[in-house]
Structure formats: structure tokens, C-alpha cells
Design a protein around this motif. Sequence first.
Motif, PDB file in Angstrom:
ATOM      1  N   LEU A   8       1.241  43.223 -50.416  1.00 32.27           N
ATOM      2  CA  LEU A   8       0.673  44.480 -50.925  1.00 32.27           C
ATOM      3  C   LEU A   8       1.277  44.875 -52.274  1.00 32.27           C
ATOM      4  CD1 LEU A   8       0.443  46.656 -47.689  1.00 32.27           C
ATOM      5  CD2 LEU A   8      -1.464  45.953 -49.141  1.00 32.27           C
ATOM      6  N   ARG A   9       2.605  44.700 -52.386  1.00 33.18           N
ATOM      7  CA  ARG A   9       3.271  45.139 -53.616  1.00 33.18           C
ATOM      8  C   ARG A   9       2.998  44.219 -54.788  1.00 33.18           C
ATOM      9  NH1 ARG A   9       9.058  47.702 -51.866  1.00 33.18           N
ATOM     10  NH2 ARG A   9       9.470  47.869 -54.051  1.00 33.18           N
ATOM     11  N   CYS A  33      -1.598  43.410 -56.175  1.00 29.09           N
ATOM     12  CA  CYS A  33      -1.427  44.611 -56.998  1.00 29.09           C
ATOM     13  C   CYS A  33      -2.597  44.843 -57.965  1.00 29.09           C
ATOM     14  CB  CYS A  33      -0.087  44.624 -57.721  1.00 29.09           C
ATOM     15  SG  CYS A  33      -0.032  43.549 -59.124  1.00 29.09           S
ATOM     16  N   ILE A  62      -6.991  49.036 -52.717  1.00 29.98           N
ATOM     17  CA  ILE A  62      -7.052  48.635 -51.310  1.00 29.98           C
ATOM     18  C   ILE A  62      -8.123  49.462 -50.605  1.00 29.98           C
ATOM     19  CG2 ILE A  62      -5.762  48.420 -49.149  1.00 29.98           C
ATOM     20  CD1 ILE A  62      -4.839  46.488 -51.399  1.00 29.98           C
ATOM     21  N   ILE A 102      -7.009  48.492 -44.496  1.00 30.60           N
ATOM     22  CA  ILE A 102      -6.011  47.647 -43.836  1.00 30.60           C
ATOM     23  C   ILE A 102      -6.181  47.877 -42.337  1.00 30.60           C
ATOM     24  CG2 ILE A 102      -3.547  47.157 -43.499  1.00 30.60           C
ATOM     25  CD1 ILE A 102      -2.986  48.404 -46.221  1.00 30.60           C
ATOM     26  N   LEU A 149       2.666  51.009 -44.601  1.00 31.27           N
ATOM     27  CA  LEU A 149       1.616  50.234 -45.288  1.00 31.27           C
ATOM     28  C   LEU A 149       0.720  51.141 -46.136  1.00 31.27           C
ATOM     29  CD1 LEU A 149       0.433  47.621 -42.607  1.00 31.27           C
ATOM     30  CD2 LEU A 149       2.084  47.330 -44.465  1.00 31.27           C
ATOM     31  N   ALA A 177      -0.153  51.072 -50.074  1.00 25.91           N
ATOM     32  CA  ALA A 177      -1.528  50.828 -50.516  1.00 25.91           C
ATOM     33  C   ALA A 177      -2.031  51.934 -51.423  1.00 25.91           C
ATOM     34  CB  ALA A 177      -2.439  50.701 -49.297  1.00 25.91           C
ATOM     35  N   VAL A 221      -6.357  42.779 -44.768  1.00 24.88           N
ATOM     36  CA  VAL A 221      -6.360  43.676 -45.925  1.00 24.88           C
ATOM     37  C   VAL A 221      -7.581  43.377 -46.772  1.00 24.88           C
ATOM     38  CG1 VAL A 221      -5.078  44.468 -47.960  1.00 24.88           C
ATOM     39  CG2 VAL A 221      -3.830  43.615 -45.973  1.00 24.88           C
ATOM     40  N   GLY A 273      -9.228  44.108 -50.395  1.00 23.85           N
ATOM     41  CA  GLY A 273      -9.047  44.642 -51.738  1.00 23.85           C
ATOM     42  C   GLY A 273     -10.356  44.553 -52.490  1.00 23.85           C
TER      43      GLY A 273
END
Length: 437
Positions: free
Chosen positions: A145-146, A150, A154, A157, A212, A216, A289, A291
Motif C-alpha cells: 500500500l505504501r 502509491c 485506492i 480493500i 489499512l 489507503a 486491493v 487501485g
Amino acid sequence: MSKMKEIGVAVLGFGTVGAGVVETLLENGGLLAERLGLRLVLRGVADLDIQTDRGVKVDPALLTTDGAALIARPDVDVVVELIGGTGVAKTFILQALKLGKPVVTANKKLLAEHGEEIHRMAEEHKTEILFEASVGGGIPIIKALREGLCANRIESIYGILNGTCNYILTRMEEEKLPFDEVLKAAQAAGYAEAEPSLDIDGHDTAHKAAVLASLAYGCNVPLDKVRTTGIRGLAAADIAYAADMGYRIKLLAIIQGGADGVEVSVQPTLVEHGHQLAAVSGVFNAVLVKGDVVGTTLYYGRGAGRAATASAVVADLADAALNLRAGGRRRDLSAVHARTPVVFREPGEIVARHYLRFSMKDQPGTLARVATVLGGHRIGIDSVMQKEAPKNAEYVPVIIVTGPAKEREMASALAEIAAMAGVADRPTVIYRIEDFE
Ligand code: HSE
């Protein structure tokens, strides 16, 4: 040849995970040194109990009961907190951060309850807090996630984040056993805690969901914004009826962001049999997840246990050490906290399909009365199932799978049905169905 740089490590808490971290440092220290170009050197392990054999060959001279003194030692560069809870763990973490020493922790409860204060302290003292092991055990979901994701907004999740609950649900389904019996067996086998509330009432999943969601959406997620229902008392009958209709029940962390705000919730949820999350069984964890750039990604692995958690802790130690050597530190949450505060979605406005189990009076016209109320609240019916009733049964289970409807409408329809005479003899069981678009 110049001497390889050493990074001094202090481990606070010599329990299961602490022992796993020490073991990993001892066994894979050489490999890590090769990969990192620096050596992670264990300077000490603090615990109130330094007598019990933890099954690792650690020099007794490294063991201490004085955590504060260990943190303060000038040859300790990074502090690993594996005590758990929000008492002394928090005190030690703040002490280390104030000294400018990066901290690695697995403590989701502390992050969920006091994350903002801890991240601010790290920011103020130009250091960092790393917490890969706090969610999903050995699954590198925090890093995903980080860093890996990036570039994305997001969108959602979905997580199976508690091995204990997933183990219980899996056994209930496979062996058609009631909740209490499986919980007892899980406790006897060491899969569930003697005091199981943190897991089975959904709090552990809620802590992880908050961590989380904060990553996000770059915000603090207060726990009172995480609507939480656990699996305590879930009926084996509902697992079986859901299976008949093509679903599995999973304790899901649901995090969704949209124009109308963010939802963070934890609840037993029906997932279609063919979906990847439905296939996650036993103590395993998984996180899906989505994105806006990458689409859907899936992460799977052991969410708890000595070795899996140690893998995540040592990965964070490696990052902290590399960042120290580079004289910098990784971006952290406090920087993102400065963004516009997030709006949390009004629960009543959340739209979902639902599984309803009525205990319905076995009398002509009852189902029609129920359908009329649902229709009056603009709730469509996708399917209905009634098992043939045992002879002379006055009330029978009737399962209705609804179309998408606002939770507010669903709640008022069910209240209306409950208030009608001669329809149901007990409250309706309701679970959300997640369609993952
Ligand atoms: N008790 C948790 C679980 C592991 O059962 O998954 C620690 O987060």
C-alpha cells in the motif's frame, strides 16, 4: 577491507514473536548482511520473564528486564516492540521515538487507538515507526500500500485478516459443527486464545482495518468509525443455507472509498463460492486491493504465528537500517495525516445486497406479506429458499437474498416486519453480500 556498518537492535518482548525475530536474526543474519551491506546486531532482549526457555539459543548476557535502559543505550539504533497492548508498549515506543530511534512494531491495537499520537511523535523527532507485522502477519501488505501501489487511488480493500475467525468459519462449514464446539476445539488446539473476544468479536480485524484504511486514505481512522460485528454465535445453519445459495460466509474487513466518503467496517459477509476470497480457508489471511490504475491485486499468506510475523518484523528492521544508513527516513503517515480530513460514509446510505433468514409463520400469505414490505422499501428479491418444514412446525426458516438496497431502507423494512403480528417469531438474521463489482 572496511568493517561492515552495524545497526544495533533492541527487542522488547520475548514472547512467541520476539523469539521468532531473535531466531531469524541469528539464522539469517549472514544473508541479511549480504543483501543489506550492513549487519543487524542484537544488542539486547527485554522481558519481565527472562527465565523461561524460548527455544532460541540467545546469549543470556543479552537478556534484561530493564526495557527503558536497553532503549536508551547508545549502541541501540532501532527498537522492536513486541510486548503488545497499549500500556508499557506505548511508553517504550514513545521513549524510543523521542530519542530519534526508529521503532518496529506488530501492535495493531496500539496503532488503531493511538496511531495519530505515535506518528506525530515520530515526525517531531525525525524518525519513523514501521508496522508491517501489524496486519496480515507475513504478507507484505503495508509495503504494497505504501510503496507498490502509491500511484493509485485506492478504490477498495477487502481483507480476511483474522486467522482465528477464518479457521472457525472453515471448520464450521466443512464439518457442519456449531460455533461453540469449534471455538472450544480451536482453543484446545491453541488456534484461539483462552479469552477469544478480541478475535471472535471482530476487534482485532477492526484494528487491522483501521491501519489499512489510514494508509489507503491518508487519514486517522477512529475506531468508532469502524462498524464492527464479529462471528460469535454465528449459526451453522446460516453457513449451510448460504452454501446452498452459492456463498461462503467470511469475516471481512470492508474498506471502500467513493465520492460520498469512506466506509470502514468489519462483518460476517457472504462471498460467492467462485471468488478468490471464498477460497481462503483455515488460518490463512488474504487482502484484495483495487487501485484505480492497477486494477485488482490479491495478497495471500499466513496472517499470524511466530515465523510469519518475524519475517515481517525483520523486513521492517532492514528498512529502518537502510534508512538510517542513508541518513533519511521513509515518508510516514503523519505527513499524510495533514491532508484534508476524510469523510466517513453514513452507514444508512451504504448500498448492498443482503442475506435474510426469517423464522416465518408457516401459513399461506406470510411470504407475500414480507415481500410486500420489502417492495414498499424498494428492496428487490433476487432469490428465495424455503426448506420443507418438519411436520407440525409452526415457524420455518425462509431465506431471502435481496437486491441492492440502502441499509437505512433495509433496517426500516425489517423493523416493520418485526412489528407485524403472525409473521416471525424471532428477529431476522441479516448478513451483507459483497459483489466486488
Ligand atoms: N489473533 C490474530 C489472528 C493474529 O487470529 O489472526 C494476531 O493478529
